[in-house]
Design a protein around this motif. Structure first.
Motif, PDB file in Angstrom:
ATOM      1  N   GLN A 157       0.834  -1.206   0.000  1.00  0.00           N
ATOM      2  CA  GLN A 157       0.000   0.000   0.000  1.00  0.00           C
ATOM      3  C   GLN A 157       0.868   1.255   0.000  1.00  0.00           C
ATOM      4  OE1 GLN A 157      -3.180  -0.199  -0.431  1.00  0.00           O
ATOM      5  NE2 GLN A 157      -3.297  -2.414  -0.214  1.00  0.00           N
ATOM      6  N   VAL A 158       1.933   1.249   0.799  1.00  0.00           N
ATOM      7  CA  VAL A 158       2.826   2.408   0.859  1.00  0.00           C
ATOM      8  C   VAL A 158       3.543   2.593  -0.467  1.00  0.00           C
ATOM      9  CG1 VAL A 158       4.826   3.397   2.048  1.00  0.00           C
ATOM     10  CG2 VAL A 158       3.101   2.137   3.345  1.00  0.00           C
ATOM     11  N   ARG A 159       3.994   1.494  -1.047  1.00  0.00           N
ATOM     12  CA  ARG A 159       4.682   1.585  -2.342  1.00  0.00           C
ATOM     13  C   ARG A 159       3.747   2.120  -3.422  1.00  0.00           C
ATOM     14  NH1 ARG A 159       6.781  -3.937  -4.759  1.00  0.00           N
ATOM     15  NH2 ARG A 159       4.519  -4.211  -4.926  1.00  0.00           N
ATOM     16  N   MET A 192     -14.892   7.063   4.040  1.00  0.00           N
ATOM     17  CA  MET A 192     -13.570   7.131   4.645  1.00  0.00           C
ATOM     18  C   MET A 192     -13.427   6.302   5.912  1.00  0.00           C
ATOM     19  SD  MET A 192     -10.591   8.224   4.017  1.00  0.00           S
ATOM     20  CE  MET A 192     -10.856   9.470   2.759  1.00  0.00           C
ATOM     21  N   PRO A 193     -14.406   6.297   6.839  1.00  0.00           N
ATOM     22  CA  PRO A 193     -14.257   5.423   8.019  1.00  0.00           C
ATOM     23  C   PRO A 193     -14.102   3.948   7.651  1.00  0.00           C
ATOM     24  CG  PRO A 193     -16.002   7.025   8.374  1.00  0.00           C
ATOM     25  CD  PRO A 193     -15.619   7.131   6.935  1.00  0.00           C
ATOM     26  N   LYS A 194     -14.800   3.513   6.601  1.00  0.00           N
ATOM     27  CA  LYS A 194     -14.667   2.125   6.157  1.00  0.00           C
ATOM     28  C   LYS A 194     -13.304   1.877   5.524  1.00  0.00           C
ATOM     29  CE  LYS A 194     -18.914   0.935   7.221  1.00  0.00           C
ATOM     30  NZ  LYS A 194     -19.247  -0.124   8.199  1.00  0.00           N
ATOM     31  N   MET A 233     -10.253  -0.956   6.581  1.00  0.00           N
ATOM     32  CA  MET A 233     -10.154  -2.033   5.601  1.00  0.00           C
ATOM     33  C   MET A 233      -8.873  -2.829   5.772  1.00  0.00           C
ATOM     34  SD  MET A 233     -10.232  -1.837   1.423  1.00  0.00           S
ATOM     35  CE  MET A 233     -11.863  -1.088   1.408  1.00  0.00           C
ATOM     36  N   GLN A 234      -7.726  -2.147   5.904  1.00  0.00           N
ATOM     37  CA  GLN A 234      -6.454  -2.852   6.037  1.00  0.00           C
ATOM     38  C   GLN A 234      -6.398  -3.653   7.329  1.00  0.00           C
ATOM     39  OE1 GLN A 234      -4.308  -2.773   3.476  1.00  0.00           O
ATOM     40  NE2 GLN A 234      -3.101  -4.347   4.504  1.00  0.00           N
ATOM     41  N   LYS A 235      -6.986  -3.130   8.394  1.00  0.00           N
ATOM     42  CA  LYS A 235      -7.002  -3.875   9.653  1.00  0.00           C
ATOM     43  C   LYS A 235      -7.829  -5.151   9.532  1.00  0.00           C
ATOM     44  CE  LYS A 235      -6.367   0.213  12.571  1.00  0.00           C
ATOM     45  NZ  LYS A 235      -6.937   1.045  13.658  1.00  0.00           N
ATOM     46  N   LEU A 236      -8.937  -5.068   8.788  1.00  0.00           N
ATOM     47  CA  LEU A 236      -9.761  -6.259   8.586  1.00  0.00           C
ATOM     48  C   LEU A 236      -9.043  -7.295   7.720  1.00  0.00           C
ATOM     49  CD1 LEU A 236     -13.272  -4.630   8.026  1.00  0.00           C
ATOM     50  CD2 LEU A 236     -12.385  -5.713  10.096  1.00  0.00           C
ATOM     51  N   VAL A 237      -8.280  -6.821   6.717  1.00  0.00           N
ATOM     52  CA  VAL A 237      -7.479  -7.745   5.904  1.00  0.00           C
ATOM     53  C   VAL A 237      -6.433  -8.433   6.763  1.00  0.00           C
ATOM     54  CG1 VAL A 237      -5.832  -7.890   4.001  1.00  0.00           C
ATOM     55  CG2 VAL A 237      -7.882  -6.489   3.758  1.00  0.00           C
ATOM     56  N   ASP A 238      -5.783  -7.671   7.641  1.00  0.00           N
ATOM     57  CA  ASP A 238      -4.787  -8.257   8.549  1.00  0.00           C
ATOM     58  C   ASP A 238      -5.427  -9.276   9.482  1.00  0.00           C
ATOM     59  OD1 ASP A 238      -2.932  -6.631   7.370  1.00  0.00           O
ATOM     60  OD2 ASP A 238      -2.980  -5.103   8.934  1.00  0.00           O
ATOM     61  N   PRO A 287      -5.721   6.307   3.489  1.00  0.00           N
ATOM     62  CA  PRO A 287      -6.012   5.601   4.750  1.00  0.00           C
ATOM     63  C   PRO A 287      -5.354   4.227   4.855  1.00  0.00           C
ATOM     64  CG  PRO A 287      -8.009   6.585   3.856  1.00  0.00           C
ATOM     65  CD  PRO A 287      -6.962   6.716   2.798  1.00  0.00           C
ATOM     66  N   ARG A 288      -5.433   3.415   3.787  1.00  0.00           N
ATOM     67  CA  ARG A 288      -4.827   2.085   3.845  1.00  0.00           C
ATOM     68  C   ARG A 288      -3.316   2.182   3.918  1.00  0.00           C
ATOM     69  NH1 ARG A 288      -7.382  -2.176  -0.238  1.00  0.00           N
ATOM     70  NH2 ARG A 288      -6.212  -3.520   1.196  1.00  0.00           N
TER      71      ARG A 288
END
Length: 311
Positions: free
Chosen positions: A2-4, A58-60, A64-69, A177-178
């Motif tokens: 995501q950062v890349r 935006m809150p979702k 999102m990344q936390k739910l993927v983790d 956000p992600r």
């Protein structure tokens, strides 16, 4: 990842979109300054749509990344602890746990993608309405011989470029956000300090290491644990001999083996390699003299052999 993605595409877009927007504004005003209010109106409408969509989605996006983790964590635990799950007959519990994490992520993604899918038709509606307004206003100016047809068409194209620059910038903010969640996790890893500390003057291991490993009254406790995992362990493992550790799941077999290459330092006692306490040596020097081959089952790697960890 995501950062890349944010750095590779986001930075390029953040430089590229303002140039298009500012250039389009300058060129549009050069064609017809009297229709500048149309560009302002289009900007306000687009900005308003983006603000509303971001307030809803935006809150979702942030979770999102936390739910993927979370889903990856559950999947990894199920695969790595497959034998333990079967031994305690908790298959049903793990299935429900995975279904809950999967459904939460799916519902969140569906909401986000539906919101973003709704945004594009609204944007197209605004763009077409602005084009229609330009044609209506420009038609009156052409009828009054204050504007040419070519200037009106150019004004429409420049206005579309301005709107597209707003859309490109909004897409970048969707990625933020992600990427921020991923960046925080990277920062947490970089800020971690090694629990294995080097001594000021490390002892040197013999050049010709025989490989005699001796545990002397070794006890070990994980950080934050209330009691020791290992207590008063003493034995000697000599070259050419087979030393086996037998015990139930969670009895500390892997922990004991991980102490030899100094993945952790002992809480009390000492571990000696050819008579030298490995705690008084540099960790990398001890690692060069030891090789750890774990017996982990690789579910999807059928040709996993004893030589695989050594390669």
């Amino acid at each position: 990842m995501q950062v890349r993605g944010l750095l590779s595409m986001g930075l390029r877009t953040m430089f590229y979109a303002p140039i298009i927007g500012i250039g389009g504004t300058i060129m549009a005003l050069s064609k017809s300054p009297s229709m500048a209010w149309i560009i302002a109106l289009a900007g306000v409408l687009i900005f308003g749509v983006i603000i509303v969509m971001f307030a809803v989605a935006m809150p979702k996006f942030k979770i999102m990344q936390k739910l993927v983790d979370k889903l990856n964590l559950v999947s990894r635990e199920n695969l790595s602890g497959m034998m333990v799950i079967r031994a305690f007959a908790t298959q049903k519990f793990e299935e429900e746990r995975f279904d809950k994490a999967n459904k939460t992520l799916a519902d969140n993604n569906l909401f986000v993608y539906r919101a973003m899918a709704t945004m594009m038709p609204i944007m197209m509606l605004v763009m077409n309405a602005v084009s229609l307004l330009i044609v209506w206003v420009g038609g009156h100016q052409i009828a009054q011989s204050t504007m040419q047809v070519g200037d009106m068409m150019a004004f429409i194209q420049y206005t579309m470029q301005i709107i597209m620059s707003f859309l490109m910038i909004s897409m970048v903010f969707v990625m933020v956000p992600r990427a921020a969640v991923s960046a925080n996790r990277i920062a947490e890893v970089l800020d971690c300090h090694s629990i294995v500390e080097d001594v000021a003057e490390p002892e040197h291991l013999p050049k010709d290491v025989k490989g005699v490993i001796e545990f002397k009254d070794v006890s070990f406790c994980y950080d934050g644990a209330g009691e020791n995992v290992l207590e008063h362990i003493s034995f000697t493992a000599r070259p050419g001999e087979t030393t086996a550790f037998i015990g139930s799941t969670g009895s500390g077999k892997s922990t004991l083996v991980n102490l030899i290459p100094r993945f952790h330092d002992v809480t009390s006692g000492s571990i000696c390699l050819d008579g030298v306490d490995i705690k008084n040596t540099a960790p990398e020097r001890a690692e060069r003299k030891n090789r750890l081959c774990t017996p982990e089952r690789r579910t999807f790697q059928w040709r996993y052999t004893f030589k695989s960890p050594l390669r």
